[in-house]
Write an enzyme that holds these catalytic residues in place. Sequence first.
Site, short mmCIF file in Angstrom:
data_model
loop_
_atom_site.label_atom_id
_atom_site.label_comp_id
_atom_site.label_asym_id
_atom_site.label_seq_id
_atom_site.Cartn_x
_atom_site.Cartn_y
_atom_site.Cartn_z
N ALA A 146 142.53 56.30 29.42
CA ALA A 146 142.60 55.38 28.29
C ALA A 146 141.84 54.08 28.54
O ALA A 146 141.55 53.34 27.61
CB ALA A 146 144.05 55.07 27.94
N ARG A 184 133.18 47.48 33.22
CA ARG A 184 132.09 47.22 34.18
C ARG A 184 130.95 48.24 34.11
O ARG A 184 129.91 48.08 34.73
CB ARG A 184 132.66 47.16 35.61
CG ARG A 184 133.25 45.80 35.94
CD ARG A 184 133.88 45.80 37.30
NE ARG A 184 135.20 46.46 37.29
CZ ARG A 184 135.87 46.79 38.38
NH1 ARG A 184 135.35 46.58 39.57
NH2 ARG A 184 137.05 47.37 38.28
N ASN A 191 103.40 81.83 14.45
CA ASN A 191 104.69 82.44 14.09
C ASN A 191 105.37 81.75 12.92
O ASN A 191 106.39 82.21 12.44
CB ASN A 191 105.63 82.45 15.29
CG ASN A 191 105.92 81.06 15.81
OD1 ASN A 191 105.08 80.16 15.69
ND2 ASN A 191 107.08 80.87 16.39
#
Length: 455
Positions: free
Chosen positions: A10, A15, A384
Amino acid sequence: MHTDVVILAAGQGSRMKSALPKVMHPLAGKPMLQHVIDTANQLSNIALHVVIGHGADRVRQQLTHQAVTIAMQEQQLGTGHAVAQALPACQSDGVVLILYGDVPLIQATTLQALLQQAQQGHLGLLTVVLQDPSGYGRIVRNDVRDVVAIVEHKDANEQQRQIAEVNTGIMAVPSELLNSWLPQLSSENAQGEYYLTDIIAMAAEEGVRISAIQPATEQEVQGVNNRQQLAELERWYQLQEANRLMTAGVTLHDPARVDVRGRLTVGQDVVIDINCVFEGEVTLADGVVIGPHCVIRNSSIEQGTLIEAHSLIDGAKIGSNAVIGPFARIRPGTELADQTKIGNFVETKKAVIGKGSKVNHLSYIGDAQIGENSNIGAGTITCNYDGVNKSVTEIGDGAFIGSNTSLVAPVKIGHEATIAAGSTITKDIPDGQLAVARAQQKLVSHWKRPTKRQS
Ligand code: UD1
Ligand code: CA
């Protein structure tokens, strides 16, 4: 015995200075939280609970389709408070194992040893002795060396701060005891938080045995608070992987310059040159040689195949004794049979290429099936895509496609067919025939080159 594994995830991780929740930062290509979940899943008879808070939406995304119960901790009031959020969903007669989403490299064997303690009614506590214990909760022992309390750094006196044995945070507790202790926590301490660690003193007071055990390595219990620590753990993890590979019979030109982000399965006498990255599920059979600076993702490569420098191989199956690269880009759905050759600046996608066929230079082969022993000349393009739909190019065995050919799909080139260089092929070519599909060369005699205008 049933184990409820509670993973705390949580916290904000401020930092990290990141918009991504800390526990979602990848280590070896996988979110830290997922490492912890995967390790927990190696234990038997468990239910998983993850306590989320900061960045909850992003963490929830990661947890969808996984067998976990989510507990929401709106406000981060401490580790004791966090565990309490998960407790209502836990069984009351088993064991609760507490883990952390930012301690990614914990090992299942260590957890099993801890669980054994709790299964006997003890409180199993994972501790470690550190050179520099500052910041951590200290393990307080009495004069017969029994653990009697944990004191947090900020609450510790000078004498307690000398203690080098610290709390890793990881513990296993009989559920019944945890249920009785958590409501008794108070937040009257230096940080005004409900400390999970206060249950240690409660256990000691009630005569519950506290068994402190130690992990095999310090890195196992290393928490990540900033990007430096994450990078340190990443390097350590990669060195373990390198050692595992070398033990399995792989030559690494430099064990410090290989990255495995997933699962790399190897045969013997594989050689890996420097700066290669392996992602997802990769298998290299005996004698495969990978040149420098290659990225190989979710692919299998059979015996004796050589991947030359700077190749990217993604979602491919490659047979034995093939030679790929340098500078090849092999995209998902590519299947290259034995003894195929794919050369420099060739891109393949959903291309199935038969034994002994060669695409040696500067080509795009997408949505294509090529038979055996065909030669695809330099600069061949399978066209293609018409802007809306993808179509397939089929080429038989023993075909020879001249350089700079455009194959406008859908189109079929027969066995042993030949195409003249520079052709644009829009119609099928029967077996054995030559197709020339280009403007006729004309010759102009007495041609005068332009001269510079006078101005
Ligand atoms: C905690 C321990 C400390 C131990 C250290 C090891 C407590 C009171 N202290 O201290 O003894 O040495 O870990 O790293 O337990 N978290 C939540 N919700 C909260 C608070 C924390 O989910 O309300 C999560 C954080 O995201 C983090 C983990 O719990 O992953 C530890 O929390 P943190 O605040 O970092 O505890 P420390 O002060 O490091
Ligand atoms: Ca911490």
